[in-house]
Each structure stands twice: as C-alpha cells, then as structure tokens.
Design a protein around this motif. Structure first.
Motif, short mmCIF file in Angstrom:
data_model
loop_
_atom_site.label_atom_id
_atom_site.label_comp_id
_atom_site.label_asym_id
_atom_site.label_seq_id
_atom_site.Cartn_x
_atom_site.Cartn_y
_atom_site.Cartn_z
N VAL A 24 112.99 -106.09 -25.44
CA VAL A 24 113.26 -106.68 -24.19
C VAL A 24 112.37 -105.90 -23.05
O VAL A 24 112.03 -106.47 -22.15
N ASN A 25 112.02 -104.58 -23.41
CA ASN A 25 110.98 -104.13 -22.35
C ASN A 25 109.53 -104.67 -22.60
O ASN A 25 108.88 -104.64 -21.65
N ALA A 26 109.18 -105.33 -23.87
CA ALA A 26 107.92 -105.82 -24.22
C ALA A 26 108.08 -107.31 -23.30
O ALA A 26 107.29 -107.61 -22.56
N ARG A 27 109.09 -107.66 -23.09
CA ARG A 27 109.28 -109.17 -22.31
C ARG A 27 109.28 -108.63 -20.58
O ARG A 27 108.33 -109.52 -19.89
N LEU A 28 109.58 -107.58 -20.40
CA LEU A 28 109.77 -107.21 -19.06
C LEU A 28 108.21 -106.66 -18.78
O LEU A 28 107.46 -107.28 -17.54
N ALA A 29 107.41 -106.11 -19.68
CA ALA A 29 106.15 -105.74 -19.63
C ALA A 29 105.11 -106.96 -19.22
O ALA A 29 104.52 -107.09 -18.51
N SER A 30 105.52 -108.02 -20.06
CA SER A 30 104.76 -109.14 -19.95
C SER A 30 105.10 -109.82 -18.58
O SER A 30 104.10 -110.37 -18.18
N ALA A 123 114.15 -101.88 -18.93
CA ALA A 123 115.28 -103.00 -19.38
C ALA A 123 116.18 -102.41 -20.37
O ALA A 123 115.82 -101.78 -21.43
N SER A 124 117.51 -102.83 -20.14
CA SER A 124 118.82 -102.22 -20.95
C SER A 124 119.70 -103.22 -20.87
O SER A 124 119.93 -103.88 -19.92
N PRO A 125 120.55 -103.50 -22.20
CA PRO A 125 121.82 -104.22 -22.06
C PRO A 125 122.61 -103.74 -21.33
O PRO A 125 123.72 -104.27 -20.98
N ASP A 160 120.21 -110.98 -21.27
CA ASP A 160 120.60 -112.42 -20.53
C ASP A 160 119.82 -112.73 -19.29
O ASP A 160 120.40 -113.57 -18.63
N GLN A 161 118.80 -111.94 -19.17
CA GLN A 161 118.37 -112.21 -17.65
C GLN A 161 117.06 -112.86 -17.44
O GLN A 161 116.58 -113.54 -16.61
N PHE A 162 116.40 -113.26 -18.74
CA PHE A 162 115.17 -114.14 -18.73
C PHE A 162 115.35 -115.29 -18.95
O PHE A 162 116.07 -115.86 -19.82
N ALA A 163 114.58 -116.08 -17.89
CA ALA A 163 114.76 -117.58 -18.15
C ALA A 163 113.59 -117.94 -19.01
O ALA A 163 112.97 -117.09 -19.52
N GLU A 164 113.57 -119.16 -19.39
CA GLU A 164 112.62 -119.68 -20.37
C GLU A 164 111.19 -119.52 -20.04
O GLU A 164 110.22 -119.13 -21.21
N ASP A 165 110.73 -119.54 -18.97
CA ASP A 165 109.44 -119.34 -18.42
C ASP A 165 108.95 -117.99 -18.44
O ASP A 165 108.12 -117.50 -18.19
N LEU A 168 112.53 -113.89 -14.27
CA LEU A 168 114.09 -113.62 -14.20
C LEU A 168 114.85 -114.66 -13.71
O LEU A 168 114.41 -115.36 -12.77
N ALA A 169 115.88 -114.90 -14.47
CA ALA A 169 116.76 -116.17 -14.00
C ALA A 169 117.23 -115.92 -12.65
O ALA A 169 117.53 -116.94 -11.96
N ASN A 170 117.61 -114.90 -12.37
CA ASN A 170 118.19 -114.57 -11.01
C ASN A 170 117.10 -114.42 -10.10
O ASN A 170 116.29 -113.44 -9.79
N PRO A 171 117.17 -115.32 -9.03
CA PRO A 171 116.00 -115.32 -8.12
C PRO A 171 115.89 -114.15 -7.37
O PRO A 171 114.70 -113.89 -6.83
N GLY A 172 117.08 -113.54 -6.82
CA GLY A 172 117.09 -112.21 -5.97
C GLY A 172 116.33 -111.12 -6.72
O GLY A 172 115.49 -110.21 -6.36
N LEU A 173 116.63 -111.04 -8.03
CA LEU A 173 115.97 -110.11 -8.79
C LEU A 173 114.49 -110.33 -9.30
O LEU A 173 113.63 -109.32 -9.13
#
Ligand SMILES: Cc1cc2nc3c(=O)[nH]c(=O)nc-3n(C[C@H](O)[C@H](O)[C@H](O)COP(=O)(O)O)c2cc1C
Length: 219
Positions: A24-30, A123-125, A160-165, A168-173
């Motif tokens: 999930v940290n690779a996703r956040l890095a992307s 990033a962590s669960p 649970d935080q990443f949208a398909e694109d 982050l799914a949460n606009p504030g975050l």
C-alpha cells in the motif's frame, strides 16, 4: 531587465519502502509521484526492489565495498534535489530494509543524504497510519544532514482509501496530500534556487560549509 529563462524543474526521487508487490506504500508513492509531476517537478519513481542489498556487514564492506543496490540508490539520490519516501511502520519504527539501505548508503563518500530535502509519508491499515514510523525515520535522515520537511502525511485505514484512479477516495485527504506535496515543492524550489536561503533550515554541528557554524541553541 527581464528574462524569460525558466528555472530547471525540481528533480525528485520517489519510492515506497516496502518490497512486496501489493504494498500500500507503493500505491501511496505512485500517487505522491503523480502529485510531484503535476507540481512541475521531474520525477524519478523507484521501487525498493531496485535497490537489493544484503544486511550491512563491515567485513563485506572492507572486502567488496558497497553492494550494487546501495550504489544504485546513491546514484539516484545524487541525481535529485529532493526525495520522498512512503514507508510502512514496523513495530512502531522504521522497516529494517529501509534502515539497512540508509546505513549502506551512508557509508559512501560523499554521503548523498547531506545535501537533500525529504518529504516523508506513510500508509498503514491501522488508525495512526504509520506515523510513529516516520518519526523514527526522521532520526537517521536528520542525523545525515537531510532537511526533512516538518509536515508529514500518514494514511490511516489505508487498504480502503484508494479510488480506482489511484487517488484518495476521500476528497479532504486527497486535498491535504496535494497541498503537502505542493508546499514542499515550493519550499525546496526556493532553497535550491536562492542559495542564500539554505541556511534558514538549520545548521548542524560539523557542517563544514564556508559560513561560520553556529550552535543550534543560539537560534
Ligand atoms: C513486522 C511487521 C510489523 C508491523 N508493525 C506495524 C506497526 O507497528 N504499526 C502499523 O500500523 N502496522 C504495522 N504492521 C502492518 C503494516 O502496516 C502492514 O502490513 C502494511 O500493509 C505494510 O505496508 P505495505 O502494504 O506497504 O507493505 C506491521 C507489519 C509487519 C510485517
């Protein structure tokens, strides 16, 4: 007199600090790499797997020198003005693979962390998002002279935080992360382009630049 010469874009190395493919940290890095690119930076997006290395061993170092993975990380650090790490938190601290990489690279002269700026994210669960690990990560990096940006970003409940694109799914975050990246870019650009500002971050004891060294407590 005006000039239309644009300054060179900031060069930023971004990598996630976990080895596993589903990190999930690779996703956040992307996502962070994408935000740097949207801020106008040149981005080198690496993976931790680009830097394979054994556990630090002084005998191996004496016999063979630094391993290829450490030299590769050194080369990519040398290229950049700033780097961003998305790191997991292991047992409230820095994952061994990342600390080991920092240790190996710190043995190479000139030591490349000293002249860089860093943005730390995690990033962590869990509910704290790995933030304790980032505080631990600051210690070796600041020790090595990296200007670590005071603001950090930790993504809680990260699975649970990443949208398909990939955002982050949460606009504030999403907005908070984008603002953090953008503010970091602006501060580093100012420091890189206006060298007279560099000493504003801090001066650390043992820094041998031309200006006289002052005690931190004097500030
Ligand atoms: C050895 C180990 C220790 C962990 N310790 C923590 C911890 O202290 N805090 C936490 O939030 N998560 C902890 N975790 C869970 C990680 O946050 C989780 O596995 C996460 O997905 C790792 O990041 P990655 O997805 O980028 O690989 C730990 C995981 C492992 C394997």
């Amino acid at each position: 007199m005006t000039t239309d010469t644009q300054p060179a874009p900031l060069r930023v190395l971004v990598f996630g600090a976990a080895l596993r493919a589903g990190s999930v940290n690779a996703r956040l890095a992307s996502l962070v790499a994408r935000l740097f690119a949207e801020s106008g930076a040149d981005v080198d997006h690496a993976r931790m797997r680009d830097f394979p290395m054994p556990m630090y061993d002084g005998d191996v170092e004496d016999a063979e020198g630094p391993p290829r993975g450490a030299l590769a990380l050194r080369d990519r650090l040398e290229w950049c003005d700033a780097f961003a790490i998305s790191s997991p938190e292991y047992n409230a601290s820095v994952p061994g693979v990342l600390k080991n990489a920092i240790d190996w690279v710190s043995r190479i002269q000139p030591q490349p962390f000293k002249t860089k700026y860093a943005l730390l994210v995690s990033a962590s669960p869990s509910m704290v998002g790995g933030n304790r690990g980032l505080w631990a990560l600051r210690v070796p990096l600041e020790h090595l002279g990296t200007r670590v940006y005071p603001d950090m970003f930790s993504l809680a409940s990260a699975y649970d935080q990443f949208a398909e694109d990939g955002r982050l799914a949460n606009p504030g975050l999403q907005e908070r992360l984008a603002e953090t990246v953008s503010a970091f870019v602006h501060l580093v650009e100012a420091d890189v382009r206006y060298v007279c500002l560099q000493r504003r971050w801090y001066e650390f004891l043992g820094d041998r630049t031309e200006a006289p060294v002052t005690q931190r407590a004097e500030g």
